[in-house]
Scaffold this motif. Structure first.
Motif, PDB file in Angstrom:
ATOM      1  N   UNK A 143     -28.855  -7.071   5.452  1.00 20.86           N
ATOM      2  CA  UNK A 143     -29.094  -7.081   3.754  1.00 20.86           C
ATOM      3  C   UNK A 143     -27.205  -7.652   3.680  1.00 20.86           C
ATOM      4  N   UNK A 144     -26.684  -8.170   2.689  1.00 21.14           N
ATOM      5  CA  UNK A 144     -25.509  -8.654   2.384  1.00 21.14           C
ATOM      6  C   UNK A 144     -26.074  -8.054   0.606  1.00 21.14           C
ATOM      7  N   UNK A 145     -24.784  -7.867  -0.055  1.00 21.50           N
ATOM      8  CA  UNK A 145     -24.973  -8.094  -1.272  1.00 21.50           C
ATOM      9  C   UNK A 145     -23.582  -8.767  -1.570  1.00 21.50           C
ATOM     10  N   UNK A 146     -24.127  -9.784  -2.671  1.00 24.28           N
ATOM     11  CA  UNK A 146     -23.349 -10.893  -2.904  1.00 24.28           C
ATOM     12  C   UNK A 146     -23.105 -11.106  -3.866  1.00 24.28           C
ATOM     13  N   UNK A 147     -22.788 -12.434  -4.864  1.00 29.49           N
ATOM     14  CA  UNK A 147     -22.337 -12.802  -6.056  1.00 29.49           C
ATOM     15  C   UNK A 147     -22.427 -14.079  -6.620  1.00 29.49           C
ATOM     16  N   UNK A 148     -22.816 -14.894  -7.180  1.00 29.55           N
ATOM     17  CA  UNK A 148     -23.200 -16.151  -7.629  1.00 29.55           C
ATOM     18  C   UNK A 148     -21.813 -16.282  -8.413  1.00 29.55           C
ATOM     19  N   UNK A 149     -21.058 -15.694  -8.916  1.00 27.56           N
ATOM     20  CA  UNK A 149     -20.066 -16.345 -10.110  1.00 27.56           C
ATOM     21  C   UNK A 149     -18.888 -16.893  -8.806  1.00 27.56           C
ATOM     22  N   UNK A 150     -18.242 -17.824  -9.474  1.00 29.22           N
ATOM     23  CA  UNK A 150     -17.317 -18.652  -8.694  1.00 29.22           C
ATOM     24  C   UNK A 150     -17.408 -18.893  -7.140  1.00 29.22           C
ATOM     25  N   UNK A 151     -19.383 -18.612  -6.843  1.00 26.57           N
ATOM     26  CA  UNK A 151     -19.463 -19.771  -5.606  1.00 26.57           C
ATOM     27  C   UNK A 151     -19.005 -18.234  -4.524  1.00 26.57           C
ATOM     28  N   UNK A 152     -19.182 -17.117  -4.832  1.00 28.76           N
ATOM     29  CA  UNK A 152     -18.766 -15.879  -4.271  1.00 28.76           C
ATOM     30  C   UNK A 152     -19.643 -16.644  -2.600  1.00 28.76           C
ATOM     31  N   UNK A 153     -21.539 -16.289  -3.400  1.00 27.52           N
ATOM     32  CA  UNK A 153     -22.196 -16.367  -2.359  1.00 27.52           C
ATOM     33  C   UNK A 153     -21.931 -17.809  -1.139  1.00 27.52           C
ATOM     34  N   UNK A 154     -21.663 -18.539  -1.676  1.00 26.26           N
ATOM     35  CA  UNK A 154     -21.828 -19.992  -0.858  1.00 26.26           C
ATOM     36  C   UNK A 154     -20.539 -19.735   0.160  1.00 26.26           C
ATOM     37  N   UNK A 155     -19.309 -18.430   0.351  1.00 28.47           N
ATOM     38  CA  UNK A 155     -18.420 -18.678   0.989  1.00 28.47           C
ATOM     39  C   UNK A 155     -18.953 -17.733   1.914  1.00 28.47           C
ATOM     40  N   UNK A 156     -19.831 -16.230   0.757  1.00 32.06           N
ATOM     41  CA  UNK A 156     -19.735 -15.349   2.113  1.00 32.06           C
ATOM     42  C   UNK A 156     -21.436 -15.322   2.727  1.00 32.06           C
ATOM     43  N   UNK A 157     -22.051 -15.985   2.325  1.00 31.43           N
ATOM     44  CA  UNK A 157     -23.081 -15.679   2.927  1.00 31.43           C
ATOM     45  C   UNK A 157     -22.910 -17.178   4.726  1.00 31.43           C
ATOM     46  N   UNK A 158     -22.380 -18.028   4.432  1.00 30.45           N
ATOM     47  CA  UNK A 158     -22.574 -18.881   6.191  1.00 30.45           C
ATOM     48  C   UNK A 158     -21.570 -17.765   7.058  1.00 30.45           C
ATOM     49  N   UNK A 159     -20.209 -16.967   6.458  1.00 30.93           N
ATOM     50  CA  UNK A 159     -19.890 -16.105   7.050  1.00 30.93           C
ATOM     51  C   UNK A 159     -20.560 -14.848   8.242  1.00 30.93           C
ATOM     52  N   UNK A 160     -21.978 -14.430   6.347  1.00 33.60           N
ATOM     53  CA  UNK A 160     -22.219 -13.705   7.290  1.00 33.60           C
ATOM     54  C   UNK A 160     -23.340 -13.697   8.504  1.00 33.60           C
ATOM     55  N   UNK A 161     -23.842 -15.227   8.622  1.00 34.70           N
ATOM     56  CA  UNK A 161     -24.383 -15.344   9.514  1.00 34.70           C
ATOM     57  C   UNK A 161     -23.989 -15.337  10.912  1.00 34.70           C
ATOM     58  N   UNK A 162     -22.683 -15.968  10.798  1.00 31.97           N
ATOM     59  CA  UNK A 162     -21.828 -15.817  11.916  1.00 31.97           C
ATOM     60  C   UNK A 162     -21.553 -14.553  12.424  1.00 31.97           C
ATOM     61  N   UNK A 163     -21.213 -13.751  11.368  1.00 31.78           N
ATOM     62  CA  UNK A 163     -21.264 -13.170  11.667  1.00 31.78           C
ATOM     63  C   UNK A 163     -22.647 -12.159  12.131  1.00 31.78           C
ATOM     64  N   UNK A 164     -23.888 -12.357  12.199  1.00 28.51           N
ATOM     65  CA  UNK A 164     -24.909 -11.523  12.558  1.00 28.51           C
ATOM     66  C   UNK A 164     -24.750 -11.964  13.872  1.00 28.51           C
ATOM     67  N   UNK A 165     -25.182 -13.439  14.342  1.00 27.27           N
ATOM     68  CA  UNK A 165     -24.437 -13.792  14.839  1.00 27.27           C
ATOM     69  C   UNK A 165     -24.230 -13.210  16.178  1.00 27.27           C
ATOM     70  N   UNK A 166     -22.391 -13.121  15.948  1.00 26.53           N
ATOM     71  CA  UNK A 166     -21.543 -13.028  16.646  1.00 26.53           C
ATOM     72  C   UNK A 166     -21.748 -10.543  17.333  1.00 26.53           C
ATOM     73  N   UNK A 167     -22.807 -10.194  16.353  1.00 26.12           N
ATOM     74  CA  UNK A 167     -22.854  -8.999  16.799  1.00 26.12           C
ATOM     75  C   UNK A 167     -24.103  -8.820  17.120  1.00 26.12           C
ATOM     76  N   UNK A 168     -24.980  -9.764  17.503  1.00 20.01           N
ATOM     77  CA  UNK A 168     -26.199  -9.605  18.265  1.00 20.01           C
ATOM     78  C   UNK A 168     -26.753  -8.943  17.653  1.00 20.01           C
ATOM     79  N   UNK A 169     -27.268  -8.943  16.335  1.00 19.08           N
ATOM     80  CA  UNK A 169     -27.973  -8.840  14.619  1.00 19.08           C
ATOM     81  C   UNK A 169     -28.876 -10.088  14.783  1.00 19.08           C
ATOM     82  N   UNK A 170     -29.024 -10.669  15.055  1.00 18.38           N
ATOM     83  CA  UNK A 170     -30.235 -12.426  15.386  1.00 18.38           C
ATOM     84  C   UNK A 170     -30.943 -11.555  16.436  1.00 18.38           C
TER      85      UNK A 170
END
Length: 142
Positions: A4-31
């Motif tokens: 999980x990642x807790x994020x928010x809609x305000x200011x498009x925060x989710x649009x920035x954080x979710x792609x970074x979260x996917x990238x981190x999950x690929x890099x750290x072996x989560x996926x």
């Protein structure tokens, strides 16, 4: 089952954080660890759930597998996705943000449906060499 990642809609925060979260999950072996829980022909999901009145929600990088396979030590959590009537939209990965926007700004107001408040899904499917995203929105007739 997903991470999980807790994020928010305000200011498009989710649009920035979710792609970074996917990238981190690929890099750290989560996926890779999540994919080890499923059959080779299964798929990965992004799940938007647990919305609150402040516009915060939980996004999970996830796979479909029995909840008992969730390993808290790995940071994985289980969610049960209830049966729903779904509106499904297909797009390519570069189109995902624009598709989400069109669903809620264009399609939904004129559709005769409203969202149920249940989890919203991104289902990632390989079609040949292309990664395709299906966005699943739980709906009910107005």
């Amino acid at each position: 089952v997903g991470k999980p990642l807790r994020t928010r809609l305000e200011g498009g925060q989710n649009l920035r954080e979710i792609p970074k979260f996917w990238e981190t999950c690929h890099q750290d072996g989560t996926t890779e660890r999540l994919l080890d829980l499923i059959r080779p022909d299964d798929t990965m999901y992004g799940i938007c759930t647990d919305y609150d009145s402040n516009g915060e929600f939980t996004y999970l990088v996830a796979v479909e597998t029995p909840p008992e396979k969730a390993d808290p030590a790995s940071g994985f959590e289980a969610r049960i996705i209830p049966d729903n009537t779904w509106a499904v939209f297909t797009c390519t990965l570069p189109e995902i943000h624009a598709t989400w926007s069109r669903i809620f700004q264009e399609w939904l107001p004129s559709s005769g449906y409203e969202v149920t408040g249940g989890p919203e899904l991104e289902k990632y499917v390989m079609e040949g060499d292309a990664l395709v995203c299906e966005i699943w929105i739980p709906v009910v007739g107005k």
